[in-house]
Design a protein around this motif. Structure first.
Motif, mmCIF file in Angstrom:
data_model
loop_
_atom_site.group_PDB
_atom_site.id
_atom_site.type_symbol
_atom_site.label_atom_id
_atom_site.label_comp_id
_atom_site.label_asym_id
_atom_site.label_seq_id
_atom_site.Cartn_x
_atom_site.Cartn_y
_atom_site.Cartn_z
ATOM 1 N N PRO A 432 0.751 -1.337 -0.015
ATOM 2 C CA PRO A 432 -0.012 0.133 -0.245
ATOM 3 C C PRO A 432 0.802 1.298 0.161
ATOM 4 O O PRO A 432 0.241 2.406 -0.240
ATOM 5 N N ASP A 433 1.889 1.237 0.251
ATOM 6 C CA ASP A 433 3.025 2.383 0.248
ATOM 7 C C ASP A 433 3.408 2.602 -1.219
ATOM 8 O O ASP A 433 4.108 3.873 -1.572
ATOM 9 N N GLY A 434 2.885 1.910 -2.111
ATOM 10 C CA GLY A 434 3.241 2.164 -3.457
ATOM 11 C C GLY A 434 4.422 1.593 -3.971
ATOM 12 O O GLY A 434 4.878 1.760 -5.073
ATOM 13 N N THR A 435 5.065 0.649 -3.204
ATOM 14 C CA THR A 435 6.316 -0.111 -3.731
ATOM 15 C C THR A 435 5.957 -1.431 -4.174
ATOM 16 O O THR A 435 5.127 -1.760 -4.041
ATOM 17 N N VAL A 436 6.927 -1.786 -5.028
ATOM 18 C CA VAL A 436 6.667 -3.147 -5.757
ATOM 19 C C VAL A 436 7.865 -3.929 -5.574
ATOM 20 O O VAL A 436 8.968 -3.160 -5.884
ATOM 21 N N MET A 437 8.100 -4.964 -5.518
ATOM 22 C CA MET A 437 9.307 -5.994 -5.709
ATOM 23 C C MET A 437 8.772 -7.084 -6.574
ATOM 24 O O MET A 437 7.905 -7.703 -6.209
ATOM 25 N N ALA A 438 9.549 -7.544 -7.816
ATOM 26 C CA ALA A 438 9.209 -8.387 -8.691
ATOM 27 C C ALA A 438 10.406 -9.364 -8.990
ATOM 28 O O ALA A 438 11.706 -8.623 -8.952
ATOM 29 N N LEU A 439 10.217 -10.455 -9.571
ATOM 30 C CA LEU A 439 11.140 -11.102 -10.060
ATOM 31 C C LEU A 439 11.113 -12.019 -11.299
ATOM 32 O O LEU A 439 9.778 -12.520 -11.284
#
Length: 445
Positions: A432-439
């Motif tokens: 919800p803070d607008g961050t993303v982590m992707a792999l």
């Protein structure tokens, strides 16, 4: 385990057991009493602990807690991004969470557990693994709990040391003591634009042992969170978390207790968050109702006259963490004071060795700006990406903390929760803070 299986496993939701009961509170109290007795027998002073630890109603969670391994690693990465524990990693502290890509799986009961690799002591030093994964699980649970309790508010997780360095000397050497007072690991800030924030100190523990070890850890954690008071004495709410990661295929279990309190930064309403924060030298000690001839308890106290300043410290430390997560030195440094490590991030930028925000990817149809990291997973090159939604990134890059908070608060319930993006072709986690982590597997040009 094949590479494709690893990626799919990271996006697989598993149940996570949560214990927060009166029996747990009683066991922790007994562990604290035993520890106090042992210290007295050695001629040592007992620890000052948070009184009245009690269970948290699990009902606010709604259904049983479900998490993906990738969400746990995202939570851990966001928590550690400003830690600066490894000089070799520079601005990439959060990538340390990737060493656990193959550590978590599910068991036959559909509950999360350590994988065969996660149980391999040659690959993961046990104390480090339990401590770090304990942080990831605890903060993922904390966000769920507070979102349920305060549905019209947003929640930020802030490194307590980074925030507190703006006001206090935190090491024994700095303060002329043999050791520093105990303090929490994180602050949970529950906030809404235009209203004063509520601040909850948090300590997270983890163990490969059984529940009896958790009882001892939570007894110690109660001393950590007692180390700081916000506003009136003994009116600061706290959370203490313990996580067991059994060495066999048993389920991972989270243990949680709370202490009641208010924790509101009164006087910080309509606070201007954009102006830079200044370092202060706050008088040490906790304003407890004691004999005036006695020394005040050792610790830290955010007194009423400091609430507005501390509210700005928290918001800017949060912004620094968000910018570090996207990979930039100077955008991070603008939100830190000298004592908080401003020079560390400026140095990497000026030397040209820092990671820069030079990557843009579209995840679940939304554009994110950030940084990437390429490594080998089971012999196959994979690409990890961490970033912030582009419009929110623009606000923080240009110093607009207030605008970021207004917009991200409005968007808090709109992020796609699907843990797999078919177009990205890999696991994703949006917070919800607008961050993303992707792999994903690295695309060769």
């Amino acid at each position: 385990m094949k590479r494709a299986d690893v990626l799919r496993d990271l996006a697989q939701p598993w149940n996570v057991a949560v214990h927060s009961t009166s029996d747990l509170a009683g066991s922790v109290a007994k562990a604290a009493t035993a520890d106090d007795k042992a210290k007295r027998e050695k001629g040592q002073a007992p620890l000052r602990r948070k009184p009245e630890l009690r269970p948290l109603p699990i009902k606010p969670l709604g259904i049983s807690l479900q998490l993906t391994p990738w969400d746990v690693l995202h939570s851990l990465g966001r928590a550690n991004v400003l830690a600066r524990q490894g000089a070799g990693r520079g601005l990439a502290e959060h990538w340390a969470s990737l060493k656990y890509c193959q550590a978590l799986t599910g068991n036959d009961g559909r509950y999360m557990a350590l994988s065969t690799e996660g149980r391999n002591p040659r690959r993961h030093y046990a104390a480090t693994q339990s401590g770090e994964l304990g942080i990831g699980f605890a903060l993922a649970l904390a966000r769920r709990v507070l979102a349920a309790q305060y549905p019209d508010h947003s929640v930020s997780v802030i490194d307590a040391e980074i925030a507190m360095r703006a006001g206090w000397t935190l090491t024994g050497k700095e303060a002329g003591r043999s050791s520093a007072p105990r303090r929490p690991a994180f602050f949970l800030e529950v906030w809404k634009p235009g209203e004063p924030s509520r601040v909850i100190p948090v300590t997270c523990k983890g163990t490969h042992g059984h529940a009896t070890q958790v009882h001892k850890q939570l007894a110690t954690a109660s001393a950590d969170v007692e180390g700081i008071h916000i506003g009136p004495y003994n009116e600061t709410p706290t959370f203490v978390f313990g996580t067991t990661l059994p060495k066999k295929s048993e389920s991972i279990t989270l243990y949680l207790l709370q202490a009641p309190g208010d924790g509101t930064l009164w006087g910080a309403k309509d606070l201007r968050l954009d102006p830079p924060v200044e370092d202060r030298s706050i008088a040490p000690g906790i304003d407890a109702p004691t004999d005036p001839h006695e020394e005040p308890p050792v610790g830290y106290h955010v007194r009423p006259e400091e609430c507005s300043w501390f509210g700005r410290v928290l918001a800017q430390a949060d912004a620094a963490g968000l910018m570090a997560f996207t990979g930039g030195g100077e955008p991070t440094a603008q939100y830190l004071t000298k004592r908080q490590g401003k020079g560390h991030f400026e140095a990497f930028t000026h030397a040209g060795t820092g990671i820069v925000q030079d990557v843009t990817h579209t995840i679940h149809g939304k554009k994110f700006v950030g940084t990437d990291h390429v490594f080998r997973l089971n012999g196959v090159r994979v690409e990890a990406f961490s970033g912030l939604a582009e419009d929110l990134f623009d606000h923080l890059r240009d110093g607009r903390v207030e605008q970021y908070r207004h917009e991200v608060h409005t968007l808090r319930d709109s992020w796609d929760s699907d843990p797999w993006d078919a177009n990205w072709r890999g696991p994703v986690s949006l917070h919800p803070d607008g961050t993303v982590m992707a792999l994903r597997r690295l695309r060769l040009s």
